[in-house]
Design an enzyme around this catalytic site. Structure first.
Site, PDB file in Angstrom:
ATOM      1  N   GLU A 263       0.877  -1.179   0.000  1.00  0.00           N
ATOM      2  CA  GLU A 263       0.000   0.000   0.000  1.00  0.00           C
ATOM      3  C   GLU A 263       0.908   1.221   0.000  1.00  0.00           C
ATOM      4  OE1 GLU A 263      -3.076  -0.477  -0.476  1.00  0.00           O
ATOM      5  OE2 GLU A 263      -3.083  -2.619  -0.071  1.00  0.00           O
ATOM      6  N   CYS A 297      -1.825   9.320   2.582  1.00  0.00           N
ATOM      7  CA  CYS A 297      -1.623   8.763   1.245  1.00  0.00           C
ATOM      8  C   CYS A 297      -2.758   9.175   0.329  1.00  0.00           C
ATOM      9  CB  CYS A 297      -1.527   7.245   1.325  1.00  0.00           C
ATOM     10  SG  CYS A 297      -2.920   6.509   2.168  1.00  0.00           S
TER      11      CYS A 297
HETATM   12  P1  NAD Z   1       8.722   4.975   4.125  1.00  0.00           P
HETATM   13  O1  NAD Z   1       8.552   4.026   2.997  1.00  0.00           O
HETATM   14  O2  NAD Z   1       9.980   5.737   4.226  1.00  0.00           O
HETATM   15  O3  NAD Z   1       8.575   4.196   5.520  1.00  0.00           O
HETATM   16  C1  NAD Z   1       7.476   3.358   5.800  1.00  0.00           C
HETATM   17  C2  NAD Z   1       7.934   2.224   6.715  1.00  0.00           C
HETATM   18  O4  NAD Z   1       8.933   1.468   6.022  1.00  0.00           O
HETATM   19  C3  NAD Z   1       8.580   2.692   8.009  1.00  0.00           C
HETATM   20  O5  NAD Z   1       8.294   1.777   9.027  1.00  0.00           O
HETATM   21  C4  NAD Z   1      10.060   2.662   7.669  1.00  0.00           C
HETATM   22  O6  NAD Z   1      10.892   2.527   8.810  1.00  0.00           O
HETATM   23  C5  NAD Z   1      10.133   1.443   6.779  1.00  0.00           C
HETATM   24  N1  NAD Z   1      11.237   1.456   5.827  1.00  0.00           N
HETATM   25  C6  NAD Z   1      11.864   2.525   5.275  1.00  0.00           C
HETATM   26  N2  NAD Z   1      12.860   2.131   4.459  1.00  0.00           N
HETATM   27  C7  NAD Z   1      12.856   0.780   4.484  1.00  0.00           C
HETATM   28  C8  NAD Z   1      13.644  -0.223   3.845  1.00  0.00           C
HETATM   29  N3  NAD Z   1      14.658   0.094   3.019  1.00  0.00           N
HETATM   30  N4  NAD Z   1      13.363  -1.512   4.105  1.00  0.00           N
HETATM   31  C9  NAD Z   1      12.338  -1.844   4.918  1.00  0.00           C
HETATM   32  N5  NAD Z   1      11.583  -0.952   5.573  1.00  0.00           N
HETATM   33  C10 NAD Z   1      11.825   0.350   5.343  1.00  0.00           C
HETATM   34  O7  NAD Z   1       7.448   5.905   4.115  1.00  0.00           O
HETATM   35  P2  NAD Z   1       7.270   7.291   4.852  1.00  0.00           P
HETATM   36  O8  NAD Z   1       7.898   8.321   3.987  1.00  0.00           O
HETATM   37  O9  NAD Z   1       7.688   7.199   6.259  1.00  0.00           O
HETATM   38  O10 NAD Z   1       5.693   7.418   4.825  1.00  0.00           O
HETATM   39  C11 NAD Z   1       4.996   8.147   3.883  1.00  0.00           C
HETATM   40  C12 NAD Z   1       4.633   7.300   2.674  1.00  0.00           C
HETATM   41  O11 NAD Z   1       3.737   6.270   3.059  1.00  0.00           O
HETATM   42  C13 NAD Z   1       3.906   8.133   1.637  1.00  0.00           C
HETATM   43  O12 NAD Z   1       4.362   7.777   0.363  1.00  0.00           O
HETATM   44  C14 NAD Z   1       2.460   7.719   1.835  1.00  0.00           C
HETATM   45  O13 NAD Z   1       1.645   7.924   0.710  1.00  0.00           O
HETATM   46  C15 NAD Z   1       2.621   6.271   2.177  1.00  0.00           C
HETATM   47  N6  NAD Z   1       1.430   5.746   2.852  1.00  0.00           N
HETATM   48  C16 NAD Z   1       0.608   4.917   2.138  1.00  0.00           C
HETATM   49  C17 NAD Z   1      -0.568   4.455   2.710  1.00  0.00           C
HETATM   50  C18 NAD Z   1      -1.486   3.542   1.932  1.00  0.00           C
HETATM   51  O14 NAD Z   1      -2.325   2.889   2.546  1.00  0.00           O
HETATM   52  N7  NAD Z   1      -1.384   3.471   0.617  1.00  0.00           N
HETATM   53  C19 NAD Z   1      -0.903   4.817   4.022  1.00  0.00           C
HETATM   54  C20 NAD Z   1      -0.035   5.650   4.721  1.00  0.00           C
HETATM   55  C21 NAD Z   1       1.131   6.123   4.125  1.00  0.00           C
END
Ligand code: NAD
Length: 532
Positions: A263, A297
Site C-alpha cells: 500500500e 496517502c
Molecule cells: P517509508 O517508505 O519511508 O517508511 C514506511 C515504513 O517502512 C517505516 O516503518 C520505515 O521505517 C520502513 N522502511 C523505510 N525504508 C525501508 C527499507 N529500506 N526496508 C524496509 N523498511 C523500510 O514511508 P514514509 O515516507 O515514512 O511514509 C509516507 C509514505 O507512506 C507516503 O508515500 C504515503 O503515501 C505512504 N502511505 C501509504 C498508505 C497507503 O495505505 N497506501 C498509508 C499511509 C502512508
C-alpha cells in the site's frame, strides 16, 4: 504497561521489543521519538533492533505458527472482540498519545482509533464465517471443498501517519486468518505501537503470536525484516509506505515467489466540474489537501477544475486556505498541526523550487512558521514545532514534476481543464492510482468518471480521503500491487485457497478421463464427414 488516566502515561515512555510474549531487552542502541509539535518533548525511547534480534523474532514466530493456526477461527476472533472493547475503553488515551507522538489533530486521532475499533468489530464477527465453498464434483461419490488456509509468518511494516488504523488493517485480519505477525512499526511512532501491542496482550493474545521489533527502515529493522524473506523465515510481507521502498520489497518477495501486500504513495486528483456545488467542492478540497497537514496517502495532490468555475474555485480555495487554523494539535479547533518529522518538512520546503522551476505560479506561498514569521490565529510553539502555512500552486500542467510527484505536506496544485473528457485524462495522468474524487451534479458524468478513473478508490461529491473499515482500500499503478486492505477483500491477502477433494467411491476415479463425451450428437456426423 498501565493505563491510569488519559494523562497517565509516563512523560517519556521507554519501550522494548516484544518477542514471544515478553519484553526483549535489546543489545543495540536506542532512538527517541519526539513530539513534532514540541521537539523538547521526548515521547518514547525505543530500541534500534539489530539484525539478529529481528531474525530471532522471526524464528520464534515460525515455531509458534502451527499452534495459532490450530485455534479455531471463532476462538481467534474472540481475542479480536476483546481488543475492540479495550480499544474502545482506551480510545481517548490512545488518541491523545497518537496526537502527541505524530502530531495529527486530536479530532482526527480519535477518528483513526475509531477506525481500528471498527476494524476489530468487523473481523471479530468474520471469525464465525471465514467461509470456504462446497463445490459439486463431476464424478459420483466425490465431494469437493475449498478452505482458506493461513500463510504463516507475516512481516508487517507500517508508516507513521496512521499509527493505529493502518496496523490494525493488517494485523487484525492477518491474525484472524491464523497467521502470526512480526511487526516493524514506524520509527516516528514506536510508543503508539507499544501501546497497541500491549492492548493485544491484555486482550489475551497467546504469547508470541504478535511480536514487535522497533527501529528505522533502510539498513535497520525494516530492512532486516525484509531480509528474512530470503532467509525463509517470513512467508509474506505486508507493507504500507513509500513507493520506492514498496518497489524494493516487491523485488525481494517476487524472487521468492511470494505476493506481498503493498500500500504505497499517491498523487490523488480531485475534479471539480462546471456544474458542481462549489462550496461543497471547496470544503472537500481543503480537507483533502490540508487535513493532517497533507500527510495522508489519500491527500489531494491535484485539484482539477473546469475553466468555467476556475475563478470562483481559485478565489474560495485561497481565501479559505489562508484562514485555516494551524497549531497545537491537542487544540480541538485546529485545522492542521505540524509535520510528522523533519524529513517531511524538508521535502515540502524543497517542493517549492520544483514547482517554480516547472513554471507553476504560487497562489499561496506556504512558509515554515517560525517565531519571527507567524500567521494570524497560529496557536502552536513556533520555535519547537514543525509547522507551515498552506502552499497552492496554480497554472499547473499535468506534465510538470510538481503535478506528478507526491509531496506529503500542506500543498496542492490547481490544474485547469475544459470539460469531463479533459478532466478524466488529467486525473489519470500520473503513475499513481490510489484515490480520486469528482464533484458534479450530473449523474452521467458521475458514471463516466467512476468507469474511467484509474484509481482504486473514488468519491463522488466527497473528498479523496475517508476510508471505512468494511470497504476495500488500496491502489493501482505506483500506489500498490493490487492487493486490498479492509472488508472481506483483505482475507485474500492473508490466506491461501486450498482445494480438497474427498473420494468415497472406493475405486480410483479419474476426472476428465473416466467421463465419456458420447452425449455430443454432432460428434458422429463430424466423424462421417472427415472419414475418420
Ligand atoms: P517509508 O517508505 O519511508 O517508511 C514506511 C515504513 O517502512 C517505516 O516503518 C520505515 O521505517 C520502513 N522502511 C523505510 N525504508 C525501508 C527499507 N529500506 N526496508 C524496509 N523498511 C523500510 O514511508 P514514509 O515516507 O515514512 O511514509 C509516507 C509514505 O507512506 C507516503 O508515500 C504515503 O503515501 C505512504 N502511505 C501509504 C498508505 C497507503 O495505505 N497506501 C498509508 C499511509 C502512508
Amino acid at each position: 504497561m498501565q493505563y491510569k488516566t488519559q494523562q497517565g502515561f509516563p512523560s517519556t515512555l521507554v519501550v522494548e521489543n516484544w518477542i514471544g510474549g515478553s519484553p526483549a531487552p535489546a543489545a543495540g542502541e536506542s532512538f527517541a521519538s519526539r513530539n513534532p509539535a514540541d521537539r523538547d518533548d521526548v515521547v518514547t525511547i525505543a530500541p534500534a533492533s539489530t539484525g539478529q534480534e529481528v531474525q530471532g523474532a522471526c524464528e520464534q514466530a515460525q515455531q509458534i505458527k502451527r499452534s495459532w493456526a490450530r485455534v479455531p477461527a471463532p476462538g481467534r476472533a474472540k481475542v479480536i472482540a476483546r481488543l475492540a472493547q479495550l480499544l474502545r475503553s482506551h480510545k481517548e488515551a490512545l488518541a491523545r498519545f497518537v496526537t502527541r507522538e505524530m502530531g495529527k489533530p486530536i479530532r482526527e486521532a480519535r477518528g483513526s482509533v475509531q477506525e481500528a475499533i471498527d476494524t476489530a468489530e468487523f473481523f471479530s464477527s468474520e471469525g464465525r464465517r471465514l467461509y470456504g465453498q462446497t463445490v459439486p464434483s463431476e464424478l459420483p461419490d466425490k465431494e469437493l471443498f475449498t478452505y482458506r488456509r493461513p500463510i504463516g509468518v507475516v512481516g508487517v511494516i507500517t508508516a507513521g501517519n496512521f499509527p493505529v488504523a493502518v496496523p490494525s488493517w493488517k494485523i487484525i485480519p492477518a491474525l484472524l486468518c491464523g497467521n502470526v505477525v512480526v511487526w516493524k512499526p514506524s520509527d516516528d511512532t514506536p510508543g503508539v505501537a507499544a501501546l497497541f501491542a500491549d492492548l493485544w496482550r491484555r486482550a489475551g493474545l497467546p504469547d508470541g503470536v504478535l511480536s514487535v521489533v522497533h527501529g528505522g527502515g533502510a539498513d535497520s529493522a525494516g530492512e532486516y525484516l525484509v531480509r528474512q524473506v530470503d532467509a525463509g523465515l517470513v512467508d509474506k510481507v505486508s507493507f504500507t509506505g513509500s513507493t520506492a521502498v514498496g518497489r524494493m520489497i516487491g523485488g525481494v518477495c517476487g524472487r521468492n515467489l511470494q505476493t506481498p501486500s503493498l500500500e504505497l504513495g499517491g498523487k490523488n486528483p480531485l475534479v471539480i466540474l462546471a456544474d458542481a456545488d462549489i462550496e461543497l467542492a471547496v470544503d472537500g478540497a481543503l480537507w483533502a489537501a490540508f487535513g493532517t497537514a497533507g500527510q495522508r496517502c489519500t491527500s489531494a495532490g491535484n485539484i482539477i477544475v473546469d475553466r468555467r468555475v476556475m475563478p470562483t474555485v481559485r478565489e474560495q480555495l485561497a481565501t479559505r486556505a489562508r484562514a485555516l487554523r494551524i497549531g497545537d494539535p491537542m487544540d480541538e479547533d485546529v485545522d492542521y498541526g505540524p509535520f510528522i518529522n523533519q524529513r517531511f518538512l524538508e521535502h515540502w520546503l524543497a517542493q517549492r523550487a520544483v514547482g517554480v522551476e516547472d513554471g507553476a505560479a504560487l497562489l499561496l506561498d506556504g512558509k515554515r512558521i517560525t517565531p519571527k514569521d507567524q500567521v494570524a490565529g497560529f496557536c502552536g510553539k513556533a520555535d519547537r514545532g514543525y509547522y507551515a502555512t498552506p502552499r497552492i500552486f496554480e497554472h499547473v500542467r499535468m506534465s510538470m514534476q510538481v503535478a506528478q510527484q507526491e509531496c506529503f505536506g500542506p500543498t496542492v496544485n490547481l490544474v485547469q481543464v475544459e470539460g469531463l473528457e479533459e478532466a478524466i485524462t488529467a486525473a489519470n495522468a500520473t503513475p499513481y492510482g490510489l484515490s480520486s474524487a469528482v464533484y458534479t451534479r450530473d449523474a452521467k458524468a458521475m458514471l463516466r468518471f467512476k468507469e474511467e478513473i484509474g484509481a482504486g478508490m473514488t468519491s463522488v461529491n466527497n473528498s479523496t480521503t475517508g476510508a471505512e473499515a468494511h470497504l476495500p482500500f488500496g491502489g493501482n499503478g505506483w500506489s500498490g500491487n493490487g492487493t486490498r486492505e479492509s472488508g472481506i477483500w483483505v482475507l485474500d491477502a492473508y490466506t491461501r485457497w486450498q482445494a480438497v477433494n474427498v473420494d468415497l467411491a472406493g475405486k480410483l476415479q479419474k476426472a476428465q478421463i473416466d467421463l465419456s463425451d458420447d452425449a455430443d450428437p454432432e460428434a458422429a456426423d463430424w466423424a462421417a464427414l472427415t472419414g475418420a
